[in-house]
Design a protein around this motif. Structure first.
Motif, PDB file in Angstrom:
ATOM      1  N   LEU A   1       0.827  -1.209   0.000  1.00 46.37           N
ATOM      2  CA  LEU A   1       0.000   0.000   0.000  1.00 46.37           C
ATOM      3  C   LEU A   1       0.860   1.257   0.000  1.00 46.37           C
ATOM      4  CD1 LEU A   1      -2.824  -0.983   2.530  1.00 46.37           C
ATOM      5  CD2 LEU A   1      -2.962  -0.892   0.039  1.00 46.37           C
TER       6      LEU A   1
ATOM      7  N   PRO B   1      -4.683   1.884  -3.495  1.00 45.10           N
ATOM      8  CA  PRO B   1      -5.668   0.845  -3.828  1.00 45.10           C
ATOM      9  C   PRO B   1      -6.074   0.046  -2.601  1.00 45.10           C
ATOM     10  CG  PRO B   1      -3.484   0.071  -4.345  1.00 45.10           C
ATOM     11  CD  PRO B   1      -3.309   1.475  -3.827  1.00 45.10           C
ATOM     12  N   TRP B   2      -7.146  -0.716  -2.750  1.00 40.08           N
ATOM     13  CA  TRP B   2      -7.551  -1.669  -1.724  1.00 40.08           C
ATOM     14  C   TRP B   2      -6.648  -2.886  -1.787  1.00 40.08           C
ATOM     15  CZ3 TRP B   2     -10.900  -0.602   2.067  1.00 40.08           C
ATOM     16  CH2 TRP B   2     -11.783   0.452   1.868  1.00 40.08           C
ATOM     17  N   LEU B   3      -6.484  -3.520  -0.646  1.00 43.83           N
ATOM     18  CA  LEU B   3      -5.718  -4.762  -0.620  1.00 43.83           C
ATOM     19  C   LEU B   3      -6.442  -5.842  -1.424  1.00 43.83           C
ATOM     20  CD1 LEU B   3      -4.577  -5.102   3.103  1.00 43.83           C
ATOM     21  CD2 LEU B   3      -3.116  -4.738   1.123  1.00 43.83           C
TER      22      LEU B   3
ATOM     23  N   TRP C   1      -6.806 -10.557   2.653  1.00 43.93           N
ATOM     24  CA  TRP C   1      -7.622 -10.230   3.815  1.00 43.93           C
ATOM     25  C   TRP C   1      -7.838 -11.428   4.727  1.00 43.93           C
ATOM     26  CZ3 TRP C   1      -8.333  -5.654   5.672  1.00 43.93           C
ATOM     27  CH2 TRP C   1      -8.352  -4.550   4.831  1.00 43.93           C
TER      28      TRP C   1
END
Length: 369
Positions: free
Chosen positions: A102, A113-115, A120
């Motif tokens: 990130l 950006p999102w992971l 997750w």
């Protein structure tokens, strides 16, 4: 008794050495009699099913199950510490990879950006395992660890047909994760801080927390040189180093990781070395499979790693190589556990002998002449 039966009896005795000493003293002859009665003619080796059953029962009793004495309950504290440290190592890896990714996108590409979704689940699972490893809710900690291990295994094997070297390079971590999940499952009600001590538990936790943020700090402090058009021309880590890859797939690795990272690792090792000797010996047996694989795979599979990249599609592992990857850590752990038990039994017998000698000398000294 024939030669075949004598060999089989000796091999059964070696398997029964996994059981607690008190249990063997009371039931060993009866157990060997039952096992020999069920053996086939000319059989030389214990069957796979009965071997697995004996190992499972011995592990259950060693970890505090019915029939275990106080001296034989040493595996439960070691399992609690190992489960915590293994979960910490996996969580540190996930946090380092996620944070550095990130931070790299934000600093180098000006986007945040999102992971990816596949990060997750392992991240959440190991976080859950670490938090509840300190508590008596062992099933919650074990569930988090198993979810994380399965998620990482699915990701690794999903990419295996196109990237078999990725599975090889992460195999030691999968073995470590499985071992940590098993330890958290089997530790019973024992908590790791009981073996580590309150202060060392705090120090170990802070050391892992700092290791988790080092990759992000490296990225944030890196010197970025851009072209007149705004594109990244070069990235220089603090201290002059600039490498890609590594334990956490760090984009940069400089003096912070090289110096501070190693200091933190030494701090963690010190906390583990300061545990009681019985726990420390068992921790060595538990960590040995993953550490040995980390050193063995680059050497033993170097030819495969180099050659498979030249083919499209890549060459995959053959059954013999899979047997080595799976059986080797199991055999290494069992051998380590047997060495620990044998060494402690030998030390116990020596102590008994010395005690008997002291009592004999005292009796001779106090006896009337």
């Amino acid at each position: 008794m024939s030669e075949h039966h004598e060999q089989l009896a000796r091999r059964y005795e070696r398997l029964l050495a996994l059981f607690p000493a008190a249990h063997r003293h009371e039931y060993e002859d009866e157990m060997i009699g039952v096992l020999m009665a069920g053996a086939k003619p000319q059989q030389r080796f214990p069957g796979l099913r009965e071997t697995a059953n004996l190992v499972r029962c011995a592990a259950w009793m060693r970890l505090g199950g019915r029939g275990a004495s106080v001296a034989d309950g040493r595996w439960a504290p070691a399992a609690a510490v190992f489960g915590l440290v293994a979960s910490f190592m996996m969580l540190t890896y996930q946090l380092g990879r996620a944070g550095s990714s990130l931070a790299s996108f934000w600093r180098f590409d000006d986007v945040f950006p999102w992971l990816p979704g596949r990060l997750w689940l392992p991240l959440a699972g190991w976080a859950l395992a670490v938090v509840f490893a300190f508590t008596g809710f062992r099933l919650v900690a074990a569930a988090g660890a198993w979810v994380a291990v399965l998620a990482e295994a699915v990701t690794a094997f999903r990419d295996y047909p196109d990237n078999p070297t990725g599975v090889l390079q992460s195999w030691w971590m999968l073995v470590l994760g499985v071992g940590g999940a098993l330890a958290l499952t089997a530790r019973g009600r024992t908590r790791p801080q009981a073996s580590l001590g309150a202060r060392r538990t705090v120090v170990l936790t802070l050391a892992f927390a700092m290791l988790a943020v080092l990759p992000t700090i490296e990225v944030m402090l890196a010197v970025v040189t851009r072209t007149p058009g705004g594109a990244v021309d070069s990235i220089g880590a603090l201290g002059g180093w600039n490498t890609s890859g590594g334990f956490g797939y760090y984009y940069v690795s400089g003096i912070i990781s090289v110096v501070l990272g190693r200091i933190l690792v030494l701090v963690i090792l010190y906390c583990l070395v300061r545990t009681a000797a019985p726990v420390r010996r068992r921790l060595l047996a538990m960590f040995a499979p993953a550490l040995a694989l980390q050193m063995l795979v680059p050497v033993a599979f170097n030819g495969f790693i180099v050659s498979t990249q030249r083919f499209n599609p890549p060459v995959l592992l053959v059954p013999g190589q899979w047997v080595l990857l799976i059986v080797f850590p199991l055999v290494l752990f069992v051998a380590g556990a047997l060495l620990v038990e044998r060494g402690e039994r030998h030390a116990y017998l020596i102590a008994l002998g010395r005690s008997a000698e002291r009592e004999a000398r005292l009796k001779r000294a106090t006896a009337p002449s």
